[in-house]
Enzyme design. Structure first.
Site, PDB file in Angstrom:
ATOM      1  N   TYR A 133      19.916 -37.028 -41.115  1.00 47.77           N
ATOM      2  CA  TYR A 133      19.630 -36.237 -42.312  1.00 47.77           C
ATOM      3  C   TYR A 133      19.788 -37.168 -43.509  1.00 47.77           C
ATOM      4  O   TYR A 133      20.897 -37.486 -43.926  1.00 47.77           O
ATOM      5  CB  TYR A 133      20.582 -35.042 -42.403  1.00 47.77           C
ATOM      6  CG  TYR A 133      20.406 -34.128 -43.593  1.00 47.77           C
ATOM      7  CD1 TYR A 133      19.303 -34.211 -44.430  1.00 47.77           C
ATOM      8  CD2 TYR A 133      21.359 -33.148 -43.874  1.00 47.77           C
ATOM      9  CE1 TYR A 133      19.147 -33.354 -45.516  1.00 47.77           C
ATOM     10  CE2 TYR A 133      21.219 -32.290 -44.952  1.00 47.77           C
ATOM     11  CZ  TYR A 133      20.116 -32.402 -45.773  1.00 47.77           C
ATOM     12  OH  TYR A 133      19.979 -31.565 -46.846  1.00 47.77           O
ATOM     13  N   LYS A 161      15.308 -36.186 -40.808  1.00 50.39           N
ATOM     14  CA  LYS A 161      14.933 -35.240 -41.856  1.00 50.39           C
ATOM     15  C   LYS A 161      14.888 -36.055 -43.136  1.00 50.39           C
ATOM     16  O   LYS A 161      15.930 -36.452 -43.677  1.00 50.39           O
ATOM     17  CB  LYS A 161      15.947 -34.099 -41.973  1.00 50.39           C
ATOM     18  CG  LYS A 161      15.574 -33.095 -43.066  1.00 50.39           C
ATOM     19  CD  LYS A 161      16.666 -32.077 -43.333  1.00 50.39           C
ATOM     20  CE  LYS A 161      16.224 -31.170 -44.490  1.00 50.39           C
ATOM     21  NZ  LYS A 161      17.325 -30.306 -44.971  1.00 50.39           N
TER      22      LYS A 161
END
Length: 288
Positions: A133, A161
């Site tokens: 992330y 992400k």
């Protein structure tokens, strides 16, 4: 694992406790109304960094119980306390989450080798796939192509992400690592990310605007760029008004207007004023 994932919101009561029924209703709304492909659980949108480890476990458990195997589930387990991250990773994996995700360690100015060790250490303790992330605006952690490449060398690291406006880096990652999953993290930039052939997206506003997001993604994939641009324009009009009124609070109020018990945000986030609630309803009526 490809597709659009809602960065799942969580319903909290006035004492800041998890409202189980409200959380279940948010999950159902995302699956039944927004028609998303998956849920990204306990991310920034879920107010993850404002809640305890036990609350995080409670949320993981409720979401899995409600969603079952209807959609893919990604558990965001990242934490500054690596023991907590490992414990949460193991817990979510035991529940049957399809993958885990971990925000880059933040606040302290960690060197890249420390960040790499953080991910490696987590994966030494859990048998699951991991999605990095990356959100530099909030963590202060900027990684380059070579550093992403080092992280991707680990067979359990299946993607990222990518919540950043650096489309040059996004294109370079896509070109260099065609077999890794790339999820766009900025809802307002879904179209340009889709043009660069991301595998999906994870977004806050998908909780209420999931259908349009899927339109943008699918139109872009089929080469209908002009049509996708029109849907992105309406989406960005919606996002602009939500941001002006308060991002998480307004999305929750829109859900409430739609009959979903979305609850309140945890302090220190403020509640909407009466004017803010009225504005949220106007946004819902105008766009949704």
């Amino acid at each position: 694992m490809k597709g659009l994932y809602s960065a799942l919101m969580c319903s909290f009561d006035e004492q800041g406790k998890v409202n189980e029924q409200g959380l279940r209703e948010i999950v159902r709304h995302n699956i039944d109304v927004s028609k998303i492909d998956g849920l990204y659980v306990n991310g920034s949108t879920g107010e993850n960094f404002l809640i305890s480890k036990e609350q995080k476990k409670q949320i993981f458990d409720i979401v899995k119980d409600e969603a079952g195997d209807e959609v893919k589930l990604i558990a965001q387990i990242g934490a500054l306390n690596i023991d907590e991250a490992i414990e949460l990773a193991q817990f979510a994996t035991s529940l049957g989450y399809d993958a885990i995700s971990a925000v880059t360690p933040f606040y302290y100015k960690f060197e890249f080798e420390e960040i790499k060790d953080y991910y490696t250490t987590i994966l030494e303790h859990v048998d699951n796939d991991l999605i990095i992330y990356s959100i530099p605006a909030l963590t202060g952690v900027n990684m380059n192509l070579e550093q992403f490449g080092e992280l991707f060398e680990h067979e359990q690291v299946i993607g990222v992400k990518f919540t950043a406006p650096d489309f040059f880096l996004l294109e370079r990652i896509r070109h260099a690592f065609p077999d890794k999953l790339i999820y766009s993290g900025f809802d307002e930039m879904l179209l340009p990310a889709s043009v660069l052939n991301v595998d999906g997206a994870i977004g806050s506003t998908f909780n209420v605007n999931g259908k349009r997001a899927k339109q943008i993604f699918e139109l872009a994939q089929s080469g209908q760029i002009d049509e996708a641009r029109e849907v992105q324009k309406v989406t960005n009009d919606l996002i602009a008004e939500i941001l002006d009124n308060g991002l998480y609070q307004t999305i929750k109020e829109i859900l409430i207007f739609k009959g979903v018990n979305a609850g309140l945000c945890r302090k220190p986030m403020k509640s909407l004023t009466d004017d803010g609630i009225s504005k949220a309803k106007q946004i819902a009526e105008k766009y949704l």
